[in-house]
Motif scaffolding. Structure first.
Motif, PDB file in Angstrom:
ATOM      1  N   PHE A 126       0.796   4.499  -1.694  1.00 22.16           N
ATOM      2  CA  PHE A 126       0.027   3.522  -2.301  1.00 22.16           C
ATOM      3  C   PHE A 126      -1.470   4.267  -2.798  1.00 22.16           C
ATOM      4  N   LEU A 127      -1.819   5.202  -2.328  1.00 24.42           N
ATOM      5  CA  LEU A 127      -3.166   5.871  -2.786  1.00 24.42           C
ATOM      6  C   LEU A 127      -2.685   6.443  -4.196  1.00 24.42           C
ATOM      7  N   ASP A 128      -1.634   7.170  -4.046  1.00 28.24           N
ATOM      8  CA  ASP A 128      -0.969   7.874  -5.241  1.00 28.24           C
ATOM      9  C   ASP A 128      -0.757   6.935  -6.479  1.00 28.24           C
ATOM     10  N   ARG A 129      -0.457   5.561  -6.247  1.00 30.05           N
ATOM     11  CA  ARG A 129      -0.251   4.748  -7.187  1.00 30.05           C
ATOM     12  C   ARG A 129      -1.424   4.056  -7.649  1.00 30.05           C
ATOM     13  N   TYR A 130      -2.362   3.871  -6.767  1.00 26.80           N
ATOM     14  CA  TYR A 130      -3.611   3.316  -7.111  1.00 26.80           C
ATOM     15  C   TYR A 130      -4.434   4.261  -8.116  1.00 26.80           C
ATOM     16  N   TYR A 131      -4.564   5.629  -7.706  1.00 30.22           N
ATOM     17  CA  TYR A 131      -5.349   6.505  -8.341  1.00 30.22           C
ATOM     18  C   TYR A 131      -4.391   6.972  -9.738  1.00 30.22           C
ATOM     19  N   HIS A 164      -1.882  12.346  11.176  1.00 29.50           N
ATOM     20  CA  HIS A 164      -1.432  12.637   9.486  1.00 29.50           C
ATOM     21  C   HIS A 164      -1.934  11.533   8.706  1.00 29.50           C
ATOM     22  N   VAL A 165      -2.094   9.914   9.326  1.00 35.53           N
ATOM     23  CA  VAL A 165      -2.367   9.141   8.438  1.00 35.53           C
ATOM     24  C   VAL A 165      -3.708   9.568   8.121  1.00 35.53           C
ATOM     25  N   ALA A 166      -4.575  10.013   8.970  1.00 42.45           N
ATOM     26  CA  ALA A 166      -6.092  10.267   8.669  1.00 42.45           C
ATOM     27  C   ALA A 166      -6.102  11.412   7.680  1.00 42.45           C
ATOM     28  N   LEU A 167      -5.144  12.400   7.543  1.00 47.61           N
ATOM     29  CA  LEU A 167      -5.215  13.678   6.794  1.00 47.61           C
ATOM     30  C   LEU A 167      -4.775  13.313   5.475  1.00 47.61           C
ATOM     31  N   VAL A 168      -3.779  12.224   5.412  1.00 44.99           N
ATOM     32  CA  VAL A 168      -3.379  11.727   4.126  1.00 44.99           C
ATOM     33  C   VAL A 168      -4.583  11.127   3.462  1.00 44.99           C
ATOM     34  N   ALA A 169      -4.993  10.118   4.214  1.00 41.43           N
ATOM     35  CA  ALA A 169      -6.393   9.175   3.740  1.00 41.43           C
ATOM     36  C   ALA A 169      -7.288  10.255   3.099  1.00 41.43           C
ATOM     37  N   ARG A 170      -7.604  11.281   3.831  1.00 42.05           N
ATOM     38  CA  ARG A 170      -8.824  12.192   3.211  1.00 42.05           C
ATOM     39  C   ARG A 170      -8.133  12.823   1.878  1.00 42.05           C
ATOM     40  N   ALA A 171      -6.967  13.502   2.069  1.00 39.00           N
ATOM     41  CA  ALA A 171      -6.306  14.374   0.893  1.00 39.00           C
ATOM     42  C   ALA A 171      -6.039  13.567  -0.498  1.00 39.00           C
ATOM     43  N   GLY A 203      -7.459  10.739  -1.271  1.00 34.54           N
ATOM     44  CA  GLY A 203      -8.762  10.052  -2.082  1.00 34.54           C
ATOM     45  C   GLY A 203      -9.530   8.773  -1.276  1.00 34.54           C
ATOM     46  N   ALA A 204      -9.218   8.470  -0.124  1.00 36.88           N
ATOM     47  CA  ALA A 204      -9.777   7.498   0.681  1.00 36.88           C
ATOM     48  C   ALA A 204     -10.979   7.840   1.106  1.00 36.88           C
ATOM     49  N   HIS A 205     -12.162   6.829   1.385  1.00 33.71           N
ATOM     50  CA  HIS A 205     -13.477   7.417   1.662  1.00 33.71           C
ATOM     51  C   HIS A 205     -13.772   7.092   3.044  1.00 33.71           C
ATOM     52  N   PRO A 235      12.308  -0.265   5.786  1.00 37.21           N
ATOM     53  CA  PRO A 235      11.421   0.517   6.956  1.00 37.21           C
ATOM     54  C   PRO A 235      11.320   2.231   6.705  1.00 37.21           C
ATOM     55  N   HIS A 236      10.032   2.652   6.560  1.00 41.13           N
ATOM     56  CA  HIS A 236      10.296   4.111   6.734  1.00 41.13           C
ATOM     57  C   HIS A 236       8.699   4.342   7.501  1.00 41.13           C
ATOM     58  N   SER A 237       7.599   5.039   6.848  1.00 41.47           N
ATOM     59  CA  SER A 237       6.681   5.327   7.481  1.00 41.47           C
ATOM     60  C   SER A 237       5.417   5.018   7.057  1.00 41.47           C
ATOM     61  N   GLU A 238       4.446   4.851   8.013  1.00 45.42           N
ATOM     62  CA  GLU A 238       2.971   4.678   7.813  1.00 45.42           C
ATOM     63  C   GLU A 238       2.390   5.823   6.769  1.00 45.42           C
ATOM     64  N   VAL A 239       2.727   7.079   7.157  1.00 52.79           N
ATOM     65  CA  VAL A 239       2.181   8.166   6.301  1.00 52.79           C
ATOM     66  C   VAL A 239       2.773   7.929   4.832  1.00 52.79           C
ATOM     67  N   ALA A 240       3.994   7.940   4.672  1.00 51.09           N
ATOM     68  CA  ALA A 240       4.756   7.753   3.425  1.00 51.09           C
ATOM     69  C   ALA A 240       4.087   6.654   2.623  1.00 51.09           C
ATOM     70  N   ALA A 241       4.061   5.479   3.228  1.00 49.47           N
ATOM     71  CA  ALA A 241       3.365   4.319   2.681  1.00 49.47           C
ATOM     72  C   ALA A 241       2.058   4.475   2.255  1.00 49.47           C
ATOM     73  N   LEU A 242       1.148   5.111   2.963  1.00 47.80           N
ATOM     74  CA  LEU A 242      -0.357   5.391   2.614  1.00 47.80           C
ATOM     75  C   LEU A 242      -0.392   6.120   1.455  1.00 47.80           C
ATOM     76  N   ALA A 243       0.351   7.496   1.842  1.00 48.76           N
ATOM     77  CA  ALA A 243       0.361   8.448   0.467  1.00 48.76           C
ATOM     78  C   ALA A 243       0.788   7.694  -0.924  1.00 48.76           C
TER      79      ALA A 243
END
Ligand code: SAM
Length: 187
Positions: free
Chosen positions: A149-154, A28-35, A37-39, A139-147
Motif C-alpha cells: 500500500f505505502l509503496d503504491r501510494y508513494y 514488523h508492521v511497525a518497522l515497515v511503517a517507518r521504513a 514512509g508512515a509518520h 489472504p496474505h499478510s498485514e506486513v506485505a499489505a502495508l508495504a
C-alpha cells in the motif's frame, strides 16, 4: 521524514494484537511503517512495551521521527481521526482492489489512517472506514499489505528517503556490509 510532494501524514493503526503471539509480526508492521514512509504507528487496545522498544531502538539507530502510541481505544481513534478530517483506509482482502482507489486517495491530499488487522477484524472497522482496500483479493499478510500500500501510494519514492537523526547510515555495496557512523554534529 518528509517525502517530496506529500504534505499529508500517514499513520498506521495495528488492531487485534495479541502480546506474545503477534509480537514479531506487529514489530514488523511497525518497522515497515517507518521504513516505507508512515509518520505514525499506533498499537490499538493493548500495551506491548516490547514492540514499542524495538521500534524505538530502530528509530534511534537508523533515524526518523515518528509518532508512536499504544493502548489507545481503536474505535475511538478511528472516529476521532475522521472527525478531524482525516481518511480511514482499512486493508482487507475483501476490499476494493488497490488499483481502483490509490490515485483517488493520493489526490485527496488528506491525512490517512491505515488499519491493519490480525486474525479476525470486527465489523466496526469495515463499516466505519472510508475505504476497504485489498492488495489483491487473496489472504496474505498485514506486513506485505502495508508495504505494498505505502509503496503504491508513494510510487516508490519512499525507498529513496533519508532519515533524520540517524546514528548509522548504510553505504550500498555489491558485496559485504558498509555502515558509516554519522558524526553527532550532523545529526
Ligand atoms: N481475513 C483477514 C482479512 O480480512 O484480510 C485476513 C487476516 S490476515 C492474517 C491479517 C491482516 O492482514 C488483515 O486484517 C489485513 O489487514 C491484512 N491482509 C491480509 N491479506 C490482505 C489482502 N489481500 N489485502 C489487504 N490486506 C490484507
Amino acid at each position: 521524514m518528509e517525502l517530496r510532494g506529500h504534505a499529508s501524514k500517514i499513520y498506521v493503526l495495528r488492531i487485534g494484537h495479541r502480546p506474545g503471539r503477534d509480537r514479531r509480526i506487529t514489530t514488523h508492521v511497525a518497522l515497515v511503517a517507518r521504513a516505507f514512509g508512515a509518520h505514525g504507528f499506533v498499537l490499538g487496545d493493548v500495551v506491548d512495551q516490547r514492540v514499542v522498544e524495538s521500534l524505538s531502538k530502530v528509530l534511534k539507530t537508523w533515524g526518523g521521527v515518528m509518532h508512536v502510541e499504544q493502548g489507545v481505544d481503536s474505535r475511538k481513534y478511528v472516529i476521532e481521526w475522521r472527525k478531524r478530517g482525516g481518511v480511514v483506509v482499512h486493508l482487507t482482502m475483501y476490499g476494493v482492489h488497490i488499483d481502483e482507489i490509490i490515485s483517488e486517495l493520493r489526490s485527496l491530499s488528506k491525512d490517512i489512517l491505515i488499519i491493519v488487522g490480525a486474525e479476525k477484524v470486527p465489523p466496526f472497522f469495515y463499516t466505519e472506514s472510508d475505504y476497504n482496500v485489498a492488495i489483491g483479493n487473496q489472504p496474505h499478510s498485514e506486513v506485505a499489505a502495508l508495504a505494498i500500500f505505502l509503496d503504491r501510494y508513494y510510487m516508490g519514492s519512499e525507498l529513496y528517503s533519508t532519515f533524520k537523526g540517524a546514528e548509522l547510515v548504510i553505504e550500498p555495496s555489491h558485496r559485504g556490509k558498509k555502515v558509516v557512523r554519522v558524526a553527532k554534529e550532523n545529526n
